[in-house]
Write a protein that holds these residues in place. Structure first.
Motif, PDB file in Angstrom:
ATOM      1  N   LEU A  33     -26.625  28.384   8.508  1.00 47.07           N
ATOM      2  CA  LEU A  33     -25.378  28.601   9.238  1.00 47.07           C
ATOM      3  C   LEU A  33     -24.517  29.668   8.550  1.00 47.07           C
ATOM      4  O   LEU A  33     -23.943  30.542   9.203  1.00 47.07           O
ATOM      5  CB  LEU A  33     -24.592  27.293   9.343  1.00 47.07           C
ATOM      6  CG  LEU A  33     -23.326  27.319  10.206  1.00 47.07           C
ATOM      7  CD1 LEU A  33     -23.671  27.622  11.662  1.00 47.07           C
ATOM      8  CD2 LEU A  33     -22.579  25.993  10.098  1.00 47.07           C
ATOM      9  N   ILE A  34     -24.468  29.595   7.228  1.00 46.43           N
ATOM     10  CA  ILE A  34     -23.709  30.599   6.459  1.00 46.43           C
ATOM     11  C   ILE A  34     -24.330  31.981   6.656  1.00 46.43           C
ATOM     12  O   ILE A  34     -23.619  32.966   6.903  1.00 46.43           O
ATOM     13  CB  ILE A  34     -23.676  30.237   4.961  1.00 46.43           C
ATOM     14  CG1 ILE A  34     -22.831  28.967   4.743  1.00 46.43           C
ATOM     15  CG2 ILE A  34     -23.096  31.393   4.135  1.00 46.43           C
ATOM     16  CD1 ILE A  34     -22.945  28.400   3.341  1.00 46.43           C
ATOM     17  N   ARG A  35     -25.657  32.053   6.574  1.00 49.48           N
ATOM     18  CA  ARG A  35     -26.341  33.336   6.732  1.00 49.48           C
ATOM     19  C   ARG A  35     -26.142  33.896   8.148  1.00 49.48           C
ATOM     20  O   ARG A  35     -26.033  35.104   8.344  1.00 49.48           O
ATOM     21  CB  ARG A  35     -27.835  33.198   6.420  1.00 49.48           C
ATOM     22  CG  ARG A  35     -28.113  32.872   4.971  1.00 49.48           C
ATOM     23  CD  ARG A  35     -29.598  32.723   4.679  1.00 49.48           C
ATOM     24  NE  ARG A  35     -30.244  34.006   4.513  1.00 49.48           N
ATOM     25  CZ  ARG A  35     -31.195  34.459   5.308  1.00 49.48           C
ATOM     26  NH1 ARG A  35     -31.587  33.756   6.367  1.00 49.48           N
ATOM     27  NH2 ARG A  35     -31.755  35.632   5.094  1.00 49.48           N
ATOM     28  N   ALA A  36     -26.098  33.018   9.152  1.00 52.06           N
ATOM     29  CA  ALA A  36     -25.872  33.451  10.528  1.00 52.06           C
ATOM     30  C   ALA A  36     -24.516  34.136  10.663  1.00 52.06           C
ATOM     31  O   ALA A  36     -24.386  35.174  11.331  1.00 52.06           O
ATOM     32  CB  ALA A  36     -25.949  32.250  11.470  1.00 52.06           C
ATOM     33  N   HIS A  37     -23.508  33.584   9.997  1.00 47.78           N
ATOM     34  CA  HIS A  37     -22.169  34.174  10.102  1.00 47.78           C
ATOM     35  C   HIS A  37     -22.018  35.412   9.206  1.00 47.78           C
ATOM     36  O   HIS A  37     -21.198  36.292   9.489  1.00 47.78           O
ATOM     37  CB  HIS A  37     -21.109  33.119   9.786  1.00 47.78           C
ATOM     38  CG  HIS A  37     -20.967  32.115  10.899  1.00 47.78           C
ATOM     39  ND1 HIS A  37     -21.823  31.051  11.045  1.00 47.78           N
ATOM     40  CD2 HIS A  37     -20.107  32.062  11.948  1.00 47.78           C
ATOM     41  CE1 HIS A  37     -21.481  30.361  12.123  1.00 47.78           C
ATOM     42  NE2 HIS A  37     -20.447  30.953  12.693  1.00 47.78           N
ATOM     43  N   LEU A  38     -22.821  35.481   8.154  1.00 45.55           N
ATOM     44  CA  LEU A  38     -22.845  36.704   7.350  1.00 45.55           C
ATOM     45  C   LEU A  38     -23.399  37.863   8.178  1.00 45.55           C
ATOM     46  O   LEU A  38     -22.941  39.006   8.043  1.00 45.55           O
ATOM     47  CB  LEU A  38     -23.695  36.502   6.089  1.00 45.55           C
ATOM     48  CG  LEU A  38     -23.061  35.679   4.967  1.00 45.55           C
ATOM     49  CD1 LEU A  38     -24.095  35.405   3.872  1.00 45.55           C
ATOM     50  CD2 LEU A  38     -21.844  36.390   4.373  1.00 45.55           C
ATOM     51  N   ILE A  39     -24.380  37.566   9.039  1.00 49.52           N
ATOM     52  CA  ILE A  39     -24.920  38.596   9.935  1.00 49.52           C
ATOM     53  C   ILE A  39     -23.815  39.129  10.849  1.00 49.52           C
ATOM     54  O   ILE A  39     -23.690  40.347  11.063  1.00 49.52           O
ATOM     55  CB  ILE A  39     -26.076  38.031  10.793  1.00 49.52           C
ATOM     56  CG1 ILE A  39     -27.343  37.923   9.959  1.00 49.52           C
ATOM     57  CG2 ILE A  39     -26.345  38.920  12.007  1.00 49.52           C
ATOM     58  CD1 ILE A  39     -28.528  37.378  10.715  1.00 49.52           C
ATOM     59  N   LEU A  40     -22.999  38.221  11.378  1.00 43.40           N
ATOM     60  CA  LEU A  40     -21.921  38.635  12.274  1.00 43.40           C
ATOM     61  C   LEU A  40     -20.913  39.514  11.551  1.00 43.40           C
ATOM     62  O   LEU A  40     -20.517  40.575  12.052  1.00 43.40           O
ATOM     63  CB  LEU A  40     -21.213  37.409  12.850  1.00 43.40           C
ATOM     64  CG  LEU A  40     -22.042  36.511  13.781  1.00 43.40           C
ATOM     65  CD1 LEU A  40     -21.198  35.363  14.290  1.00 43.40           C
ATOM     66  CD2 LEU A  40     -22.615  37.310  14.936  1.00 43.40           C
ATOM     67  N   ILE A  41     -20.504  39.088  10.375  1.00 45.15           N
ATOM     68  CA  ILE A  41     -19.529  39.870   9.608  1.00 45.15           C
ATOM     69  C   ILE A  41     -20.108  41.233   9.252  1.00 45.15           C
ATOM     70  O   ILE A  41     -19.466  42.275   9.417  1.00 45.15           O
ATOM     71  CB  ILE A  41     -19.112  39.119   8.331  1.00 45.15           C
ATOM     72  CG1 ILE A  41     -18.403  37.805   8.694  1.00 45.15           C
ATOM     73  CG2 ILE A  41     -18.192  39.979   7.466  1.00 45.15           C
ATOM     74  CD1 ILE A  41     -18.215  36.875   7.513  1.00 45.15           C
ATOM     75  N   GLY A  42     -21.357  41.212   8.767  1.00 43.27           N
ATOM     76  CA  GLY A  42     -22.001  42.458   8.350  1.00 43.27           C
ATOM     77  C   GLY A  42     -22.213  43.426   9.489  1.00 43.27           C
ATOM     78  O   GLY A  42     -21.974  44.632   9.350  1.00 43.27           O
ATOM     79  N   SER A  43     -22.649  42.916  10.649  1.00 42.11           N
ATOM     80  CA  SER A  43     -22.898  43.823  11.782  1.00 42.11           C
ATOM     81  C   SER A  43     -21.594  44.379  12.344  1.00 42.11           C
ATOM     82  O   SER A  43     -21.533  45.541  12.751  1.00 42.11           O
ATOM     83  CB  SER A  43     -23.696  43.102  12.880  1.00 42.11           C
ATOM     84  OG  SER A  43     -23.004  41.969  13.356  1.00 42.11           O
ATOM     85  N   GLY A  44     -20.545  43.561  12.345  1.00 40.77           N
ATOM     86  CA  GLY A  44     -19.236  44.061  12.791  1.00 40.77           C
ATOM     87  C   GLY A  44     -18.713  45.159  11.885  1.00 40.77           C
ATOM     88  O   GLY A  44     -18.226  46.196  12.356  1.00 40.77           O
ATOM     89  N   CYS A  45     -18.834  44.933  10.568  1.00 42.53           N
ATOM     90  CA  CYS A  45     -18.417  45.959   9.599  1.00 42.53           C
ATOM     91  C   CYS A  45     -19.266  47.214   9.723  1.00 42.53           C
ATOM     92  O   CYS A  45     -18.771  48.337   9.605  1.00 42.53           O
ATOM     93  CB  CYS A  45     -18.524  45.406   8.173  1.00 42.53           C
ATOM     94  SG  CYS A  45     -17.283  44.174   7.746  1.00 42.53           S
ATOM     95  N   MET A  46     -20.563  47.009   9.992  1.00 38.99           N
ATOM     96  CA  MET A  46     -21.489  48.137  10.119  1.00 38.99           C
ATOM     97  C   MET A  46     -21.103  49.037  11.292  1.00 38.99           C
ATOM     98  O   MET A  46     -21.143  50.270  11.186  1.00 38.99           O
ATOM     99  CB  MET A  46     -22.915  47.613  10.292  1.00 38.99           C
ATOM    100  CG  MET A  46     -23.989  48.672  10.477  1.00 38.99           C
ATOM    101  SD  MET A  46     -24.274  49.063  12.212  1.00 38.99           S
ATOM    102  CE  MET A  46     -24.918  47.523  12.839  1.00 38.99           C
ATOM    103  N   VAL A  47     -20.723  48.426  12.412  1.00 36.25           N
ATOM    104  CA  VAL A  47     -20.309  49.210  13.583  1.00 36.25           C
ATOM    105  C   VAL A  47     -19.114  50.097  13.239  1.00 36.25           C
ATOM    106  O   VAL A  47     -19.082  51.293  13.575  1.00 36.25           O
ATOM    107  CB  VAL A  47     -19.961  48.286  14.772  1.00 36.25           C
ATOM    108  CG1 VAL A  47     -19.320  49.079  15.903  1.00 36.25           C
ATOM    109  CG2 VAL A  47     -21.212  47.584  15.276  1.00 36.25           C
TER     110      VAL A  47
END
Length: 279
Positions: free
Chosen positions: A70-84
């Protein structure tokens, strides 16, 4: 052809796909909200992964370490948003140079989270790498989007460190599937408040980005099964070459020599050097 050569070719191909994914994000030109991008990309990823997940046995499909996933799933969201944000407002080469500091960030994070004591050589290599980051970002010409690039690097580092908490018997497909599906509720809630009309072209770019990233993940897994990471890891940094070329060809982004020196200082500490055996 040796396994090492095959592994290198697979990694180069994977990084080519990942670099094209960055191009697809850059092509959005900031017309898509990061929350929209996160949700649509994860949705397409789920569609692509689900057939592979369904082919597995019931035991293989089972999720273990739910809290870590669950933590890793939300890290993906944060990371992809920052990446954009980073790719939209920074040159591709600059943004990716910062993304590649994730392995350097893993050193202090593994010390804090896993109580791992790094060797002196690794500490020195990390310091050199961060000097390279400062050169690339140049505080005198600092752009606010660099903070988002650093955010992506931090989430990547945490994402990779938490892999060590997952059971080894859990398959890659199962990990990807559960990580993706657990990210959807939050990404959906976030995107509802920021939803705006989106063109079919931009949806196609997001779908392409999702497919290319999954392609990279699959090729990377195959590569590291063919050869030890220390023998082929250098091929990971072919991505920096690709994004620099794509930046020049399609976005008229020509990196100057100071940026190239900074990139070199970031990459060199991550290069696996072998000690010569005494005869």
């Amino acid at each position: 052809m040796s396994n090492i050569t095959i592994g290198i070719l697979l990694l180069v191909a994977g990084n080519f796909f990942a670099s094209l994914s960055d191009v697809a994000v850059k092509a959005l030109q900031g017309d898509v909200q990061p929350f929209q991008y996160m949700f649509i990309r994860q949705l397409f990823s789920l569609v692509l992964i689900t057939p592979l997940w369904l082919k597995q046995s019931r035991t293989q499909k089972k999720l273990q370490q739910k809290s870590i996933t669950l933590i890793r799933a939300h890290l993906i969201l944060i990371g992809s948003g920052c990446m954009v944000m980073a790719i939209t407002y920074l040159p591709l080469a600059t943004a990716n140079a910062v993304f590649y500091t994730a392995p350097l960030l893993m050193l202090p994070l593994s010390f804090i989270l896993l109580n791992e004591k790094p060797a002196a050589g690794k500490v020195l290599a990390t310091i050199i790498g961060f000097i390279g980051v400062l050169i690339v970002l140049r505080p005198s010409q600092f752009h606010w989007a660099a903070l988002f690039a650093l955010g992506t690097a931090c989430t990547l580092a945490l994402f990779n460190i938490l892999v060590r908490k997952l059971p080894k018997e859990q398959t890659v497909i199962t990990t990807l599937w559960w990580t993706t599906i657990l990210s959807l509720p939050t990404s959906f809630i976030l995107t509802v408040g920021y939803w705006q009309p989106i063109s079919h072209t931009n949806i196609a770019f997001i779908a392409l980005s999702a497919a290319l990233i999954l392609g990279y993940n699959g090729l990377a897994v195959l590569a590291y099964k063919k050869a030890h990471s220390s023998e082929i890891a250098l091929a990971e940094y072919s991505g920096l070459i690709f994004v620099a070329l794509f930046g020049v060809l399609w976005f008229d982004e020509i990196p100057d020599w100071i940026t190239l020196i900074g990139i070199l200082l970031i990459v060199l500490p991550l290069t696996p050097f072998k000690k010569r055996k005494k005869s």
